[in-house]
Motif scaffolding. Structure first.
Motif, PDB file in Angstrom:
ATOM      1  N   TYR A   1       0.839  -1.211   0.000  1.00  0.00           N
ATOM      2  CA  TYR A   1       0.000   0.000   0.000  1.00  0.00           C
ATOM      3  C   TYR A   1       0.871   1.257   0.000  1.00  0.00           C
ATOM      4  CZ  TYR A   1      -3.742   3.224   1.331  1.00  0.00           C
ATOM      5  OH  TYR A   1      -4.641   4.262   1.360  1.00  0.00           O
ATOM      6  N   GLN A   2       1.925   1.275   0.807  1.00  0.00           N
ATOM      7  CA  GLN A   2       2.833   2.411   0.840  1.00  0.00           C
ATOM      8  C   GLN A   2       3.526   2.592  -0.505  1.00  0.00           C
ATOM      9  OE1 GLN A   2       3.556   4.719   3.398  1.00  0.00           O
ATOM     10  NE2 GLN A   2       1.664   3.857   4.214  1.00  0.00           N
ATOM     11  N   TYR A   3       3.885   1.496  -1.141  1.00  0.00           N
ATOM     12  CA  TYR A   3       4.534   1.553  -2.454  1.00  0.00           C
ATOM     13  C   TYR A   3       3.607   2.203  -3.485  1.00  0.00           C
ATOM     14  CZ  TYR A   3       6.449  -0.089  -6.909  1.00  0.00           C
ATOM     15  OH  TYR A   3       6.925  -0.155  -8.193  1.00  0.00           O
ATOM     16  N   ILE A   4       2.332   1.842  -3.466  1.00  0.00           N
ATOM     17  CA  ILE A   4       1.370   2.403  -4.415  1.00  0.00           C
ATOM     18  C   ILE A   4       1.156   3.883  -4.139  1.00  0.00           C
ATOM     19  CG2 ILE A   4      -1.025   2.275  -5.220  1.00  0.00           C
ATOM     20  CD1 ILE A   4      -0.921  -0.735  -4.611  1.00  0.00           C
ATOM     21  N   ILE A   5       1.140   4.279  -2.872  1.00  0.00           N
ATOM     22  CA  ILE A   5       1.011   5.697  -2.523  1.00  0.00           C
ATOM     23  C   ILE A   5       2.153   6.497  -3.137  1.00  0.00           C
ATOM     24  CG2 ILE A   5       1.241   7.354  -0.619  1.00  0.00           C
ATOM     25  CD1 ILE A   5      -0.341   5.400   1.117  1.00  0.00           C
ATOM     26  N   LYS A   6       3.369   5.983  -3.007  1.00  0.00           N
ATOM     27  CA  LYS A   6       4.544   6.720  -3.461  1.00  0.00           C
ATOM     28  C   LYS A   6       4.776   6.637  -4.973  1.00  0.00           C
ATOM     29  CE  LYS A   6       6.832   6.108   0.996  1.00  0.00           C
ATOM     30  NZ  LYS A   6       7.927   5.450   1.747  1.00  0.00           N
TER      31      LYS A   6
ATOM     32  N   LEU B   1      -8.028   0.496  -2.347  1.00  0.00           N
ATOM     33  CA  LEU B   1      -7.628   0.526  -3.755  1.00  0.00           C
ATOM     34  C   LEU B   1      -8.858   0.332  -4.623  1.00  0.00           C
ATOM     35  CD1 LEU B   1      -4.475  -1.821  -3.837  1.00  0.00           C
ATOM     36  CD2 LEU B   1      -4.497   0.667  -3.526  1.00  0.00           C
ATOM     37  N   ILE B   2      -8.753   0.781  -5.859  1.00  0.00           N
ATOM     38  CA  ILE B   2      -9.739   0.432  -6.876  1.00  0.00           C
ATOM     39  C   ILE B   2      -8.973  -0.067  -8.090  1.00  0.00           C
ATOM     40  CG2 ILE B   2     -11.538   2.010  -6.118  1.00  0.00           C
ATOM     41  CD1 ILE B   2     -10.641   3.985  -8.195  1.00  0.00           C
ATOM     42  N   SER B   3      -9.639  -0.829  -8.943  1.00  0.00           N
ATOM     43  CA  SER B   3      -8.944  -1.382 -10.103  1.00  0.00           C
ATOM     44  C   SER B   3      -9.860  -1.376 -11.314  1.00  0.00           C
ATOM     45  CB  SER B   3      -8.462  -2.810  -9.808  1.00  0.00           C
ATOM     46  OG  SER B   3      -9.568  -3.691  -9.711  1.00  0.00           O
TER      47      SER B   3
ATOM     48  N   SER C   1      -4.523  -5.644 -18.976  1.00  0.00           N
ATOM     49  CA  SER C   1      -4.058  -5.886 -17.610  1.00  0.00           C
ATOM     50  C   SER C   1      -4.988  -5.206 -16.614  1.00  0.00           C
ATOM     51  CB  SER C   1      -2.642  -5.336 -17.433  1.00  0.00           C
ATOM     52  OG  SER C   1      -1.720  -6.016 -18.253  1.00  0.00           O
ATOM     53  N   ARG C   2      -5.069  -5.778 -15.426  1.00  0.00           N
ATOM     54  CA  ARG C   2      -5.821  -5.127 -14.347  1.00  0.00           C
ATOM     55  C   ARG C   2      -4.872  -4.167 -13.641  1.00  0.00           C
ATOM     56  NH1 ARG C   2     -10.513  -4.991 -11.927  1.00  0.00           N
ATOM     57  NH2 ARG C   2     -11.309  -6.532 -13.391  1.00  0.00           N
ATOM     58  N   LEU C   3      -5.259  -2.901 -13.603  1.00  0.00           N
ATOM     59  CA  LEU C   3      -4.444  -1.852 -13.008  1.00  0.00           C
ATOM     60  C   LEU C   3      -5.077  -1.394 -11.699  1.00  0.00           C
ATOM     61  CD1 LEU C   3      -3.681   0.230 -16.236  1.00  0.00           C
ATOM     62  CD2 LEU C   3      -2.305  -1.567 -15.190  1.00  0.00           C
ATOM     63  N   TYR C   4      -4.236  -1.270 -10.684  1.00  0.00           N
ATOM     64  CA  TYR C   4      -4.695  -0.867  -9.351  1.00  0.00           C
ATOM     65  C   TYR C   4      -4.188   0.533  -9.022  1.00  0.00           C
ATOM     66  CZ  TYR C   4      -5.782  -5.832  -8.663  1.00  0.00           C
ATOM     67  OH  TYR C   4      -6.289  -7.090  -8.783  1.00  0.00           O
ATOM     68  N   ARG C   5      -5.036   1.308  -8.378  1.00  0.00           N
ATOM     69  CA  ARG C   5      -4.646   2.639  -7.936  1.00  0.00           C
ATOM     70  C   ARG C   5      -5.359   2.960  -6.626  1.00  0.00           C
ATOM     71  NH1 ARG C   5      -8.483   3.657 -11.980  1.00  0.00           N
ATOM     72  NH2 ARG C   5     -10.202   5.016 -11.337  1.00  0.00           N
ATOM     73  N   LEU C   6      -4.922   4.037  -5.978  1.00  0.00           N
ATOM     74  CA  LEU C   6      -5.539   4.442  -4.720  1.00  0.00           C
ATOM     75  C   LEU C   6      -6.982   4.861  -4.938  1.00  0.00           C
ATOM     76  CD1 LEU C   6      -2.742   6.668  -3.131  1.00  0.00           C
ATOM     77  CD2 LEU C   6      -3.256   4.288  -2.616  1.00  0.00           C
ATOM     78  N   SER C   7      -7.835   4.520  -4.017  1.00  0.00           N
ATOM     79  CA  SER C   7      -9.213   4.993  -4.071  1.00  0.00           C
ATOM     80  C   SER C   7      -9.262   6.410  -3.505  1.00  0.00           C
ATOM     81  CB  SER C   7     -10.131   4.079  -3.261  1.00  0.00           C
ATOM     82  OG  SER C   7      -9.973   4.323  -1.874  1.00  0.00           O
ATOM     83  N   ASN C   8     -10.378   7.052  -3.694  1.00  0.00           N
ATOM     84  CA  ASN C   8     -10.553   8.411  -3.171  1.00  0.00           C
ATOM     85  C   ASN C   8     -11.108   8.404  -1.753  1.00  0.00           C
ATOM     86  OD1 ASN C   8      -9.638   9.830  -5.469  1.00  0.00           O
ATOM     87  ND2 ASN C   8     -11.613   9.518  -6.487  1.00  0.00           N
ATOM     88  N   ASP C   9     -11.372   7.219  -1.211  1.00  0.00           N
ATOM     89  CA  ASP C   9     -11.898   7.144   0.149  1.00  0.00           C
ATOM     90  C   ASP C   9     -10.838   7.584   1.159  1.00  0.00           C
ATOM     91  OD1 ASP C   9     -14.108   6.144  -1.024  1.00  0.00           O
ATOM     92  OD2 ASP C   9     -14.076   4.189  -0.031  1.00  0.00           O
TER      93      ASP C   9
ATOM     94  N   TYR D   1       0.518  15.227  -4.875  1.00  0.00           N
ATOM     95  CA  TYR D   1      -0.382  14.179  -5.341  1.00  0.00           C
ATOM     96  C   TYR D   1      -1.510  13.898  -4.360  1.00  0.00           C
ATOM     97  CZ  TYR D   1       2.736  13.115  -9.215  1.00  0.00           C
ATOM     98  OH  TYR D   1       3.481  13.198 -10.365  1.00  0.00           O
ATOM     99  N   ASN D   2      -1.398  14.433  -3.167  1.00  0.00           N
ATOM    100  CA  ASN D   2      -2.455  14.262  -2.178  1.00  0.00           C
ATOM    101  C   ASN D   2      -2.697  15.586  -1.467  1.00  0.00           C
ATOM    102  OD1 ASN D   2      -4.277  12.733  -0.330  1.00  0.00           O
ATOM    103  ND2 ASN D   2      -2.766  13.355   1.182  1.00  0.00           N
ATOM    104  N   CYS D   3      -3.941  16.018  -1.473  1.00  0.00           N
ATOM    105  CA  CYS D   3      -4.298  17.239  -0.737  1.00  0.00           C
ATOM    106  C   CYS D   3      -4.889  16.840   0.606  1.00  0.00           C
ATOM    107  CB  CYS D   3      -5.310  18.068  -1.529  1.00  0.00           C
ATOM    108  SG  CYS D   3      -5.925  19.493  -0.603  1.00  0.00           S
ATOM    109  N   PRO D   4      -4.222  17.153   1.717  1.00  0.00           N
ATOM    110  CA  PRO D   4      -4.751  16.776   3.028  1.00  0.00           C
ATOM    111  C   PRO D   4      -6.060  17.489   3.364  1.00  0.00           C
ATOM    112  CG  PRO D   4      -2.423  17.374   3.156  1.00  0.00           C
ATOM    113  CD  PRO D   4      -2.911  17.803   1.809  1.00  0.00           C
ATOM    114  N   PHE D   5      -6.373  18.544   2.599  1.00  0.00           N
ATOM    115  CA  PHE D   5      -7.582  19.335   2.865  1.00  0.00           C
ATOM    116  C   PHE D   5      -8.660  19.082   1.815  1.00  0.00           C
ATOM    117  CE2 PHE D   5      -3.721  21.998   3.665  1.00  0.00           C
ATOM    118  CZ  PHE D   5      -3.630  21.746   5.023  1.00  0.00           C
ATOM    119  N   LYS D   6      -8.525  17.991   1.051  1.00  0.00           N
ATOM    120  CA  LYS D   6      -9.368  17.774  -0.131  1.00  0.00           C
ATOM    121  C   LYS D   6     -10.860  17.789   0.186  1.00  0.00           C
ATOM    122  CE  LYS D   6      -9.893  14.638  -4.070  1.00  0.00           C
ATOM    123  NZ  LYS D   6      -9.387  13.407  -4.733  1.00  0.00           N
TER     124      LYS D   6
END
Length: 232
Positions: free
Chosen positions: A20-25, A59-61, A73-81, A175-180
């Motif tokens: 999970y940390q790897y995908i975040i970065k 994650l979502i894919s 291919s199935r691609l995974y990325r961070l969800s917006n949750d 890439y991430n807004c803490p105030f989103k």
């Protein structure tokens, strides 16, 4: 509470946590094979870890063609949750909404106070990073940039930096807004406060700073990006 227990159970596995940390970065979508190669595990094991993260909406894919031929291919990325774990329960989102609404009821003075406070907190974040250094000598450009990177990472921005050859321009992507979530309700106010926060960070390190917004997530861009013109 049930969702919290599911998330803590999923993240209790060290490999899954580091995936999970790897995908975040990575700031991009990943494949099962990429995860398998990076963590030196079998693709079936990588797929299981990714599926577990997807099951709890971390994650979502989706299936896409990669442009390299062959099957999609199935691609995974961070969800917006938003994933927040507090024991006992704390509702800091509600607190932020109360604070913003309170400042807005004060009109222009409230907005000005919000921007001043944002800048102050940005400066304090840098000062905290400076205090971790044992060497009290004057900072060179590379040391200042390192402090800036550490502070931006600590603030949860998932940042990327690029510098021109003359070291007079810093290209800064968030890439991430803490105030989103709160910014979605008050984009102009929160984004302006965030920009003051960033100004405070840069001005604590450089003698002269001009911060120019290049992209904004709330106008449909993938990141918030800035160009900082700086001088020592």
């Amino acid at each position: 509470m049930e969702q919290t227990l599911k998330i803590t159970n999923v993240l209790s596995d060290p490999t899954r946590y580091y995936i999970y940390q790897y995908i975040i970065k990575s700031h991009s979508e990943v494949t099962v094979q990429e995860i398998a190669d990076h963590f030196q595990i079998h693709p079936n094991v990588a797929r299981l870890h990714l599926s577990k993260l997807e099951d709890v909406n971390m994650l979502i894919s989706e299936t896409k063609k990669t442009g390299k031929g062959g099957r999609p291919s199935r691609l995974y990325r961070l969800s917006n949750d938003v994933i927040q774990l507090y024991f006992p329960f704390r509702d800091y989102m509600l607190l932020s909404k109360v604070a913003i609404q309170t400042m807005l009821t004060l009109g222009d003075k409230g907005r000005e106070a919000l921007f001043i406070t944002g800048k102050k907190f940005g400066m304090e974040l840098i000062e905290q990073e400076k205090a971790k250094r044992k060497n009290g000598d004057e900072l060179d450009f590379d040391e200042k940039l390192s402090i800036l990177k550490n502070a931006a990472t600590l603030a949860g921005f998932y940042p990327e930096f690029e510098v021109n050859g003359e070291k007079t321009k810093i290209y800064f992507r968030i890439y991430n807004c803490p105030f989103k979530e709160i910014a979605g309700e008050h984009p102009n106010i929160v984004c302006n406060m965030h920009q003051e926060f960033l100004k405070g960070m840069f001005e604590s390190l450089f003698d002269s700073v001009e911060l120019i917004e290049m992209e904004n997530m709330f106008t449909g861009c993938d990141t918030c990006s800035y160009q900082a013109l700086v001088s020592n």
